[in-house]
Design a protein around this motif. Structure first.
Motif, short mmCIF file in Angstrom:
data_model
loop_
_atom_site.label_atom_id
_atom_site.label_comp_id
_atom_site.label_asym_id
_atom_site.label_seq_id
_atom_site.Cartn_x
_atom_site.Cartn_y
_atom_site.Cartn_z
N PRO A 273 1.12 -1.13 -0.18
CA PRO A 273 -0.52 -0.23 0.29
C PRO A 273 0.87 1.64 -0.77
O PRO A 273 0.17 2.20 -0.58
CB PRO A 273 -0.30 0.08 1.32
CG PRO A 273 -0.18 -0.71 2.07
CD PRO A 273 0.76 -1.91 0.88
N GLU A 274 1.95 0.77 0.40
CA GLU A 274 2.88 2.02 0.56
C GLU A 274 4.02 2.51 -0.96
O GLU A 274 4.24 3.49 -1.20
CB GLU A 274 3.63 3.05 1.52
CG GLU A 274 3.24 2.80 3.25
CD GLU A 274 2.23 1.41 3.59
OE1 GLU A 274 3.19 0.15 3.20
OE2 GLU A 274 1.44 1.06 3.98
N LEU A 275 4.48 1.15 -0.94
CA LEU A 275 5.54 1.79 -1.86
C LEU A 275 4.74 1.33 -4.00
O LEU A 275 6.09 1.21 -4.88
CB LEU A 275 5.67 0.33 -1.66
CG LEU A 275 7.37 0.47 -0.42
CD1 LEU A 275 8.60 -1.01 -0.16
CD2 LEU A 275 7.95 1.96 -0.08
N THR A 276 3.54 0.34 -3.60
CA THR A 276 3.26 0.13 -5.09
C THR A 276 1.99 1.03 -5.60
O THR A 276 1.17 1.38 -4.49
CB THR A 276 3.04 -1.22 -5.07
OG1 THR A 276 4.16 -2.12 -4.33
CG2 THR A 276 2.58 -1.71 -6.56
N ARG A 277 1.98 1.65 -6.58
CA ARG A 277 0.13 2.26 -7.27
C ARG A 277 0.13 0.94 -8.72
O ARG A 277 0.75 0.47 -9.38
CB ARG A 277 0.38 3.80 -7.87
CG ARG A 277 1.37 3.78 -8.77
CD ARG A 277 1.62 5.07 -9.12
NE ARG A 277 2.77 5.39 -9.95
CZ ARG A 277 2.51 5.16 -11.30
NH1 ARG A 277 1.52 5.47 -11.79
NH2 ARG A 277 4.01 5.51 -11.98
N GLY A 278 -1.51 0.89 -8.25
CA GLY A 278 -1.81 0.49 -9.69
C GLY A 278 -2.31 -1.00 -9.04
O GLY A 278 -2.70 -1.26 -8.43
N CYS A 279 -3.40 -1.39 -10.77
CA CYS A 279 -4.34 -2.47 -9.74
C CYS A 279 -3.73 -4.31 -9.90
O CYS A 279 -4.52 -4.77 -9.90
CB CYS A 279 -5.25 -2.41 -11.09
SG CYS A 279 -7.04 -2.17 -10.41
#
Length: 361
Positions: A273-279
Motif C-alpha cells: 500500500p505504500e510502495l506500489t501503485r496500480g491494479c
C-alpha cells in the motif's frame, strides 16, 4: 470468427436478461433467478427424443439438434453423473464431442480415431470395439479429466485440451455457450441438477452474478478514499473470480509501479500500500449496453485473453494481492457508457443489487 463468437455471446447475454417462468425448476435454483434458457417450448409438430434407458422420460426436441445428437448428450450427462463429475465437466465433455464429431458416433476419422470423442486405439484409449460405445468413450474422457489438477478453474478449451491433446487446442472454446445450453436442456429432461455449471450457476434474471462471494471491506469513494472507484471484496487468496456478466475481454495487463523509482514493480509478487501503485494483474470486460466491469489485484495472469468472449459466471482468475494492495482481495468496478476511466465509474453495490446480484452475500 472471433467477431462471430462475440456476437453469439452478446445475443446470449440478451437472452439471459429475459425472465422465464419455471426457470428455477429447470436449473435447480430456489431464488427465482434464471440463467441461459435451456429451451423454448417445443412446437406442436416437434417430436420428443427418447432418453437413455432408465432416464425417466423423453428428451424434448431442441432446435438445431436431432435425436441422435441429443441422445449422445444424454449419455454424456448420465455417465458424468454416475462418476460424480461436477456438471461443469459435463459441459467440457459435451463441447469436446461437439468439436470432435458434431455429437455423432462416427465409424472413423483422422488416423485411427473412432466415435463420439474421436479417441484412438493406438493412443491407449481402448480397443476399437470398446470405442464404438459412446458411454465407454464418455467414461474414458471423464476418467482422464478428473486426473487434471485444477480443471474446474480452467477455461473450457484448456480443460478439454488437457484430455484430448488435439492438434487444434483452441477449437473447443467456440462451443462453450451452446454446450451450456445443451447440458441445461438435457439435464432438465433427465432430472439432473445443473446448478454446478460454473458459467451458469447463480446468474440473475438480469444476467449478473457476484464475481466472488465475500464481504465488502472498503466502499466506493468513501470519505477516506475519495478516489476509490470500486469496492474491495475481502476474499481469500486463490479464491476463484468469475465474470459478473457475459461479454468480451477488453483489456488485460499487469499494472504495478514502484512509487520510489517509477519503474515496474511486477506482478510476480504481492504489492504494497505504500510502495506500489496500480491494479496489479487486472482485466476489463465489455458487456452489452456500454457496461464495463473491472477486476483488480489478481494472484496470477488471468485465465482469459483480450478478445475472448466470456459467459456470466465463467472463471477468469483468482484473488491475490498484486499492485497497490495491503492483502488479498478483489477490487471490483462497474463503468457505464463504455467509459473505463474514473468518469464512467458507478457505485457497484447499488448497481449489482439492482441487477439481481447483490455483493457481500
Amino acid at each position: 470468427m472471433r467477431n462471430l463468437i462475440s456476437l453469439i455471446v452478446a445475443v446470449l447475454a440478451a437472452i439471459i436478461a429475459i425472465p422465464l417462468l419455471g426457470a428455477a425448476a429447470i436449473f435447480g435454483g430456489g431464488n427465482g433467478t434464471t440463467c441461459i434458457p435451456a429451451t423454448t417450448a417445443p412446437s406442436a409438430s416437434a417430436s420428443a427424443v427418447p432418453g437413455p434407458i432408465g432416464s425417466g422420460g423423453p428428451i424434448p426436441a431442441f432446435d438445431g439438434w436431432d435425436g441422435e445428437q441429443l441422445s449422445h448428450v444424454a449419455t454424456i450427462l448420465t455417465v458424468g453423473n454416475t462418476k460424480a463429475v461436477p456438471p461443469w465437466g459435463w459441459v467440457v465433455a459435451t463441447a469436446t464431442a461437439m468439436q470432435e464429431s458434431t455429437l455423432r458416433n462416427l465409424a472413423g476419422g483422422a488416423d485411427d480415431s473412432i466415435g463420439l470423442f474421436q479417441q484412438r486405439p493406438s493412443q491407449g484409449w481402448g480397443t476399437p470395439e470398446q470405442l464404438r460405445s459412446p458411454a465407454y468413450q464418455a467414461g474414458k474422457f471423464f476418467d482422464k479429466l478428473l486426473t487434471v489438477e485444477g480443471w474446474q478453474q480452467m477455461p473450457l478449451t484448456q480443460a478439454a485440451q488437457k484430455v484430448q491433446r488435439s492438434a487444434y487446442p483452441d477449437a473447443y472454446a467456440k462451443h462453450t455457450a451452446e454446450a451450456i445450453r445443451l447440458v441445461s436442456h438435457v439435464g432438465a429432461a433427465l432430472e439432473l441438477s445443473t446448478v454446478g455449471i460454473n458459467p451458469c450457476s447463480g446468474v440473475s434474471a438480469q444476467g449478473w452474478t457476484q464475481p466472488v462471494h465475500a464481504t465488502v471491506v472498503s466502499g466506493f469513494r468513501t470519505g477516506s478514499r475519495p478516489g476509490h472507484d470500486g469496492v474491495d471484496l475481502g476474499a481469500a487468496r486463490h479464491t476463484t473470480i468469475v465474470a459478473a456478466a457475459s461479454g468480451t475481454v477488453e483489456r488485460m495487463r499487469c499494472n504495478a509501479i514502484d512509487t520510489r523509482t517509477g519503474g515496474e514493480w511486477g506482478c510476480d509478487r504481492d504489492g504494497s500500500p505504500e510502495l506500489t501503485r496500480g491494479c496489479g494483474w487486472y482485466l476489463d470486460i465489455a458487456h452489452p449496453g456500454g457496461i464495463v466491469t473491472r477486476y483488480c489485484h489478481m494472484q496470477t495472469q488471468p485465465y482469459v485473453n483480450v478478445g475472448d468472449p466470456v459467459i456470466a459466471g465463467q472463471p477468469i482468475g483468482e484473488v491475490g494481492s498484486t499492485g497497490h494492495s495491503s492483502g488479498p482481495h478483489l477490487h471490483f468496478e462497474v463503468h457505464l457508457n463504455s467509459d473505463s476511466s474514473s468518469a464512467g465509474a458507478v457505485e457497484p453495490e447499488g448497481w449489482m443489487t439492482a441487477h439481481g446480484a447483490p455483493l457481500g452475500q
